[in-house]
Design an enzyme around this catalytic site. Structure first.
Site, PDB file in Angstrom:
ATOM      1  CB  SER A   3      -8.092   3.515   3.388  1.00 19.44           C
ATOM      2  OG  SER A   3      -7.317   2.711   4.178  1.00 19.44           O
ATOM      3  CE  LYS A  53      -4.134   1.791   3.072  1.00 16.83           C
ATOM      4  NZ  LYS A  53      -4.283   1.758   3.454  1.00 16.83           N
ATOM      5  CB  SER A  99      -8.412  -0.071   5.894  1.00 13.96           C
ATOM      6  OG  SER A  99      -9.100   1.930   6.383  1.00 13.96           O
TER       7      SER A  99
END
Lengths: 477, 497, 95
Positions: B157, B82, B181
């Site tokens: 996210s 990420k 997330s």
């Protein structure tokens, strides 16, 4: 106007004398090229996490114990938010409602009177970086950023500028003794904020102003004095005081307003989630207490009772821990205390000043001082020869030499040859008929002038006691 | 290699890929080349940055393998991080204009561990800006599309992380989970996502959202892969003060398929089975309950009354910490600086206002508001106290149950560009996941069938602190039930590319 | 919970964000809705409940006072939007 009383509180910031910063391994060394003592943690890079330096906590506890504080069993760090370019994370990691130390005091002496000043709290926090203001822009150097600090907050117990000076001086001494800070004010290691208000007896406290970052004892005192006078004057002229942060201009000797506080500062504190709570057991507190050195007050008492030194001598000797330690080491070698004390307060202090050295930088130890003091008390050298030896010991080429060896090498030994001194005495009597007349006329103290002449003639090597005795014999005989 | 072979190779699990590498039937270079081709060909916008050094790293891994010097079982397996994991010398944007050109000089602990194991970093994947969001639609670089239905959001996210696994452009990815997330995008994209116990995996070098809630977690194709990945990244890191010193168990040892469900005591909190949950998701969970019982688990409805307050506590705490953590973006040391400013304060304001997106600003304002004078006690302090009660509620529940079962999300992925009346409706979508972060617990999301539109549904298994081995074992059981055809749509579902 | 535009503007000042009037108006409405979740917290009986500040029960996590090398200055300054050879540069800060 004179019926106004001043109320003064101090917030003192002391940089801790740790090797590394409070949350990372960067050095705390002063100076260094700009931004060379910086890493992702103290630069506040996103993702970097703080790791609290154990020694910062220990030093805070140590300072707290030396200042008679209570130690919180459970303490934690909080974030104090404000934006400024010297604060890389835009929050200062500090402590809000659970400081490590609270509720202590410091006894200060002003005009021979002892006064107890309350210590509200002592907490740990990080220092900010340095801003270098240029013509068009401000340059930012984070070398000093995140150096560990303690903030020592006093009660508003101080009432005049002399007390401000005495408080700072005594506090500095305690911090130096405990070794938690080098207290070098010229390097910013010790700074204070002075809060001043005035009010009439029996009335509530007046409007408070704050002077930030005073970096010498005299500046703190002068700023307080100026501010008290200014506030009195404003009120006398029927004006209004307002809450403000002031900056003291040491060169001009005036305060000027940095900013007026319209409402209380908004720092929106909250507990620092990245640093775990600090739990201190009574056993740990006692272990740290055991490492506390003898503090100045106790030392002064001991010097008076054990060595019969005067109040004055005891106070002067303990101003610096390094010099006081030198004294203790010398007397531990069985040297006469008063002679050692005189050397430290006289020649050694003078030479340190002349050479702009710190007390820690005396180039010889207690053993050498003891040897020298014994040479004097045994009559082997005169006191003026003693001064000469100290002077030589401060010179690099004599570094590490024993005083005895220097005395021999430099032929500084005291002449105790009765015949030689007697001859010199006779010469002096012959050359000073007026003084002799005075002496014989009853001014017995005139003899000291003659002793002085003998010392001069012997280039300081004559044994003054023997010269005195022989002169008396010759004059009365 | 024809397209069929390529597709087969790309859809391998991490475990399978590692197996083929060990047998010399494929190479890291081949897998990496394939992944890079697929990344270039994909329209889902899963990646922000592709690692220019990936092929070199793959070749190095192959060279190690040839000389018998492989660093680990997974040496040479391509993966992605990420874009809030700092990697020295590689852009770390947090999907924000603020960090569009930020190149950190240091590497996150987890990225280091994965590099030490020899895995090949393909690049950095998309996310909500600074992880604030649950749809990966607040990214400065545009939304990530859901590979299961590209008209829909990938969740967030860690939407890029989930999408990359789902579209086979990485054999596994790393995400971060502050309120769901990792788990929610895993559920939305039909993959496995684990949020470990707070403190189990180092946060060092992962750009913080909310420091007391953030935890790094893997996204995988299977539960076995997840266990394997966790064993690579778990453990105490002296650079992270919140890192737990507990030993790391063998996460693979307990995986026994449906066998592992026997005797498992499962609680189903009714707070997460109410009308706020999409009806067909509720039906799926009910189906799982009966399947679990059939497999020998002891399943019961239960109640954790304090969970009702978790969403409030979560949004107060996370926004407060978020606003604090994002103060450092001031245009001084790194990040975006506006042009044409007049003085420091104007520079600061303009830089932040121009570079932060709406959602980031909203949460900063919310956080600053709840911390500011006069509101702290009503919001932040109450939230911290509520947190205490929520933790106690879970503790009581785990006195009775080994794990808790809930839907991962109350809905399945919505259409990109869906207009919500106000952000609070979007925030409410986090209702099932946030309590886990508030309490610092581990939880996993496992695919369990599809909804009426064929969109993936995930179920969440929550365990007590440091019970990752237990929830992986249970998840492995659920996965086995799904693979044995217990729930329609699980394998090769209609919408699967 | 009602949040006014003025409150939003004040908070924006603290957070160093510029907001247009209509933006502040919209945010006031949205934030009001969001703190509605938090408003539920007001229902809770929290008398005597200790706040939880950390999700793990760790304490006294320290490092030893040991020096580590700092980073090369070029790397420290590399991301600076404005810098000279040794420092970050910001618009002149007046004291």
């Amino acid at each position: 106007m004179s019926d106004y009383k001043a109320v003064i509180g101090l917030e003192v910031h002391a940089e801790l004398d740790t090797a590394s910063k409070i949350y990372c391994g960067c050095t705390t060394a002063f100076g260094g090229e700009e931004n060379t003592h910086v890493c992702p943690i103290c630069l506040g890079l996103p993702g970097a996490l703080p790791l609290l330096n154990r020694k910062v906590v220990e030093f805070c506890i140590k300072a707290g114990l030396a200042l008679n504080c209570k130690i919180n069993n459970y303490s934690r760090q909080d974030r104090k938010h404000y934006f400024y370019p010297d604060l890389p994370k835009s929050f200062q990691t500090s402590q809000l409602d659970l400081p490590i130390c609270y509720d202590g005091y410091l006894d200060i002496e002003v005009n021979g009177q002892t006064k107890r000043i309350g210590i509200t709290r002592i907490h740990i926090e990080e220092d900010a970086g340095k801003l270098i203001h240029g013509l068009t822009g401000t340059r930012v150097d984070y070398n000093r950023g995140a150096t560990g600090l303690i903030e020592i907050v006093s009660e508003p117990d101080l009432t005049n500028p002399d007390e401000v000076y005495a408080y700072m001086e005594t506090l500095r001494q305690v911090l130096l003794y405990t070794g938690v800070s080098n207290c070098k004010m010229e390097e910013g290691s010790l700074r204070c904020d002075v809060n001043v208000s005035i009010h009439r007896e029996g009335e509530p406290f007046g409007v408070r102003t704050e002077m930030k970052n005073l970096n010498s004892l005299s500046a703190a005192k002068a700023a307080a004095a100026y501010e008290i006078k200014r506030q009195k004057q404003v009120l006398a002229e029927g004006g209004d005081l307002f809450q403000a942060t002031l900056r003291w201009d040491d060169a001009k000797g005036i305060n000027y307003v940095m900013r007026v506080k319209e409402h209380a500062d908004e720092y929106y504190y909250f507990p620092e989630p990245d640093i775990m709570p600090i739990v201190i057991t009574p056993e740990e507190v006692e272990a740290i207490r055991a490492t506390l050195p003898e503090l100045p007050k106790a030392r002064q008492q001991r010097y008076k009772s054990q060595y019969g030194l005067s109040d004055y001598d005891a106070n002067i000797l303990t101003v610096s821990k390094a010099l006081s330690d030198l004294f203790d080491q010398a007397v531990a070698c069985e040297a006469p205390a008063k002679v050692c004390a005189n050397f430290i307060m006289g020649d050694i202090t003078r030479l340190l000043n002349e050479k702009a050295l710190q007390p820690e930088e005396v180039p010889f130890g207690g053993k050498e001082l003891a040897e020298l003091a014994n040479l004097i008390s045994q009559g082997a050298i005169s006191s003026s020869a003693g001064s000469k030896v100290v002077e030589l010991l401060f010179q690099p080429e004599f570094a590490g030499k024993a005083p005895k060896a220097i005395v021999e090498e430099q032929n500084l030994g005291q002449v105790s040859d009765q015949g030689a001194i007697k001859a010199m005495c006779q010469q002096v009597i012959d050359a000073n008929p007026k003084v002799v007349e005075d002496y014989r006329g009853g001014k017995k103290q005139a003899i000291s002038a003659l002793v002085g002449q003998v010392m001069k003639a012997s280039k300081g090597k004559a044994n003054p006691a023997m010269a005195n005795q022989l002169l008396e014999e010759l004059l009365n005989g | 290699m024809d397209n069929m072979q390529k597709q087969e190779l790309a859809s391998l699990t991490l475990t399978q890929a590692a197996g083929l590498l060990a047998k010399g039937e494929t190479s890291s270079s081949e897998l990496t080349q394939l992944m890079l081709e697929r990344i270039a060909a994909s329209d889902n916008n899963a990646y922000i940055t592709v690692n220019a050094e990936a092929m070199a790293a793959a070749e190095a891994a192959d060279a190690r393998r040839r000389t018998g010097q492989s660093l680990s079982l997974v040496d040479g397996v391509p993966m992605a991080l990420k874009d809030n994991f700092c990697v020295r010398g590689m852009k770390t944007t947090c999907a924000s204009r603020m960090l569009e050109n930020f190149v950190p000089p240091y590497t996150a602990a987890v990225a280091e561990k994965l590099a030490d194991a020899g895995t090949v970093l393909l690049g950095k994947v998309n996310m909500d800006e600074f992880a604030a969001g649950n749809a990966t639609d607040t990214s400065y670089f545009g939304p990530t599309k859901n590979p299961r239905d590209p008209r829909r959001v990938a969740g967030g996210s860690s939407g890029g992380s989930a999408a990359a696994v789902a579209e086979d452009t990485a054999y596994f990815t790393m995400g971060s989970d502050t309120g769901g997330s990792v788990r929610q995008p895993a559920a939305f994209c039909g993959v496995v996502g684990l949020k470990p116990t707070y403190g189990r995996v180092s946060r060092y070098g992962v750009v913080a959202f909310a420091s007391s809630l953030d935890q790094v977690g893997p996204l995988n194709k299977t539960v076995e892969d997840c266990a394997l990945t966790l064993s690579l990244i778990a453990g105490c890191d002296p650079r992270d003060a919140s890192s737990l010193p507990s030993p790391v168990p063998d996460y693979l040892a307990g995986l026994k398929g449906a066998e592992g469900l026997k005797g498992l005591r499962v609680g189903v909190p009714q707070e997460y089975m109410g009308p706020g949950i999409q009806e067909d998701i509720r039906q799926n969970v009910k189906k799982l309950i009966s399947d679990l019982q059939a497999a020998g688990a002891l399943v019961e409805e239960c109640s954790l009354p304090q969970l009702e307050y978790a969403l409030g506590a979560y949004y107060v705490i996370s926004s407060a910490e978020f606003s604090s953590n994002l103060g450092r973006f001031d245009g001084v040391k790194y990040g975006y600086r506006a042009k044409g400013y007049d003085g420091y304060d104007d520079m600061l304001r303009r830089s932040r206002s121009e570079a932060f997106g709406d959602e980031v600003k909203r949460r900063i304002l919310l956080g600053t508001y709840t911390l500011s004078a006069g509101y702290f006690d009503a919001y932040y302090l109450r939230a911290q106290k509520a947190r205490t009660l929520i933790i106690e509620d879970f503790r009581r529940a785990f006195g009775k149950y080994d794990i808790l079962l809930t839907p991962t999300a109350p809905v399945t992925p919505w259409l990109l560009g869906t207009a919500f009346a106000d952000p609070s409706q979007v925030y409410a979508m986090d209702m099932c996941t946030v309590s886990v972060n508030v309490a610092g617990l581990p939880a996993i999301s496992v695919p369990w069938g599809v909804d009426r539109d064929g969109l993936p549904v995930g179920v969440q298994l929550i365990g007590p602190a440091l019970s990752e081995d237990r929830i992986l074992q249970a998840a492995h059981g659920v996965e086995a039930l799904a693979n044995s055809g217990q729930i329609p749509g699980q394998k090769g579902g209609a919408a699967h590319v | 919970m009602e949040i006014t535009k003025e409150t939003v503007l004040k908070v924006a000042g603290l957070a160093k964000l510029n907001l247009a009037e209509e933006e502040a108006q919209r945010l006031a409405h949205e934030m009001g809705k969001i703190v509605g979740f938090a408003g539920k917290l007001a229902e809770m009986d929290l008398e005597g409940v200790q706040p939880t500040t950390h999700a793990v029960k760790l304490e006294n996590v320290f490092r030893a006072d040991e020096m580590q090398p700092s980073y090369p200055r070029e790397e420290i300054l590399a991301n600076g939007p404005e810098r000279d050879e040794a420092c970050f540069v910001v618009p002149k800060v007046v004291e």
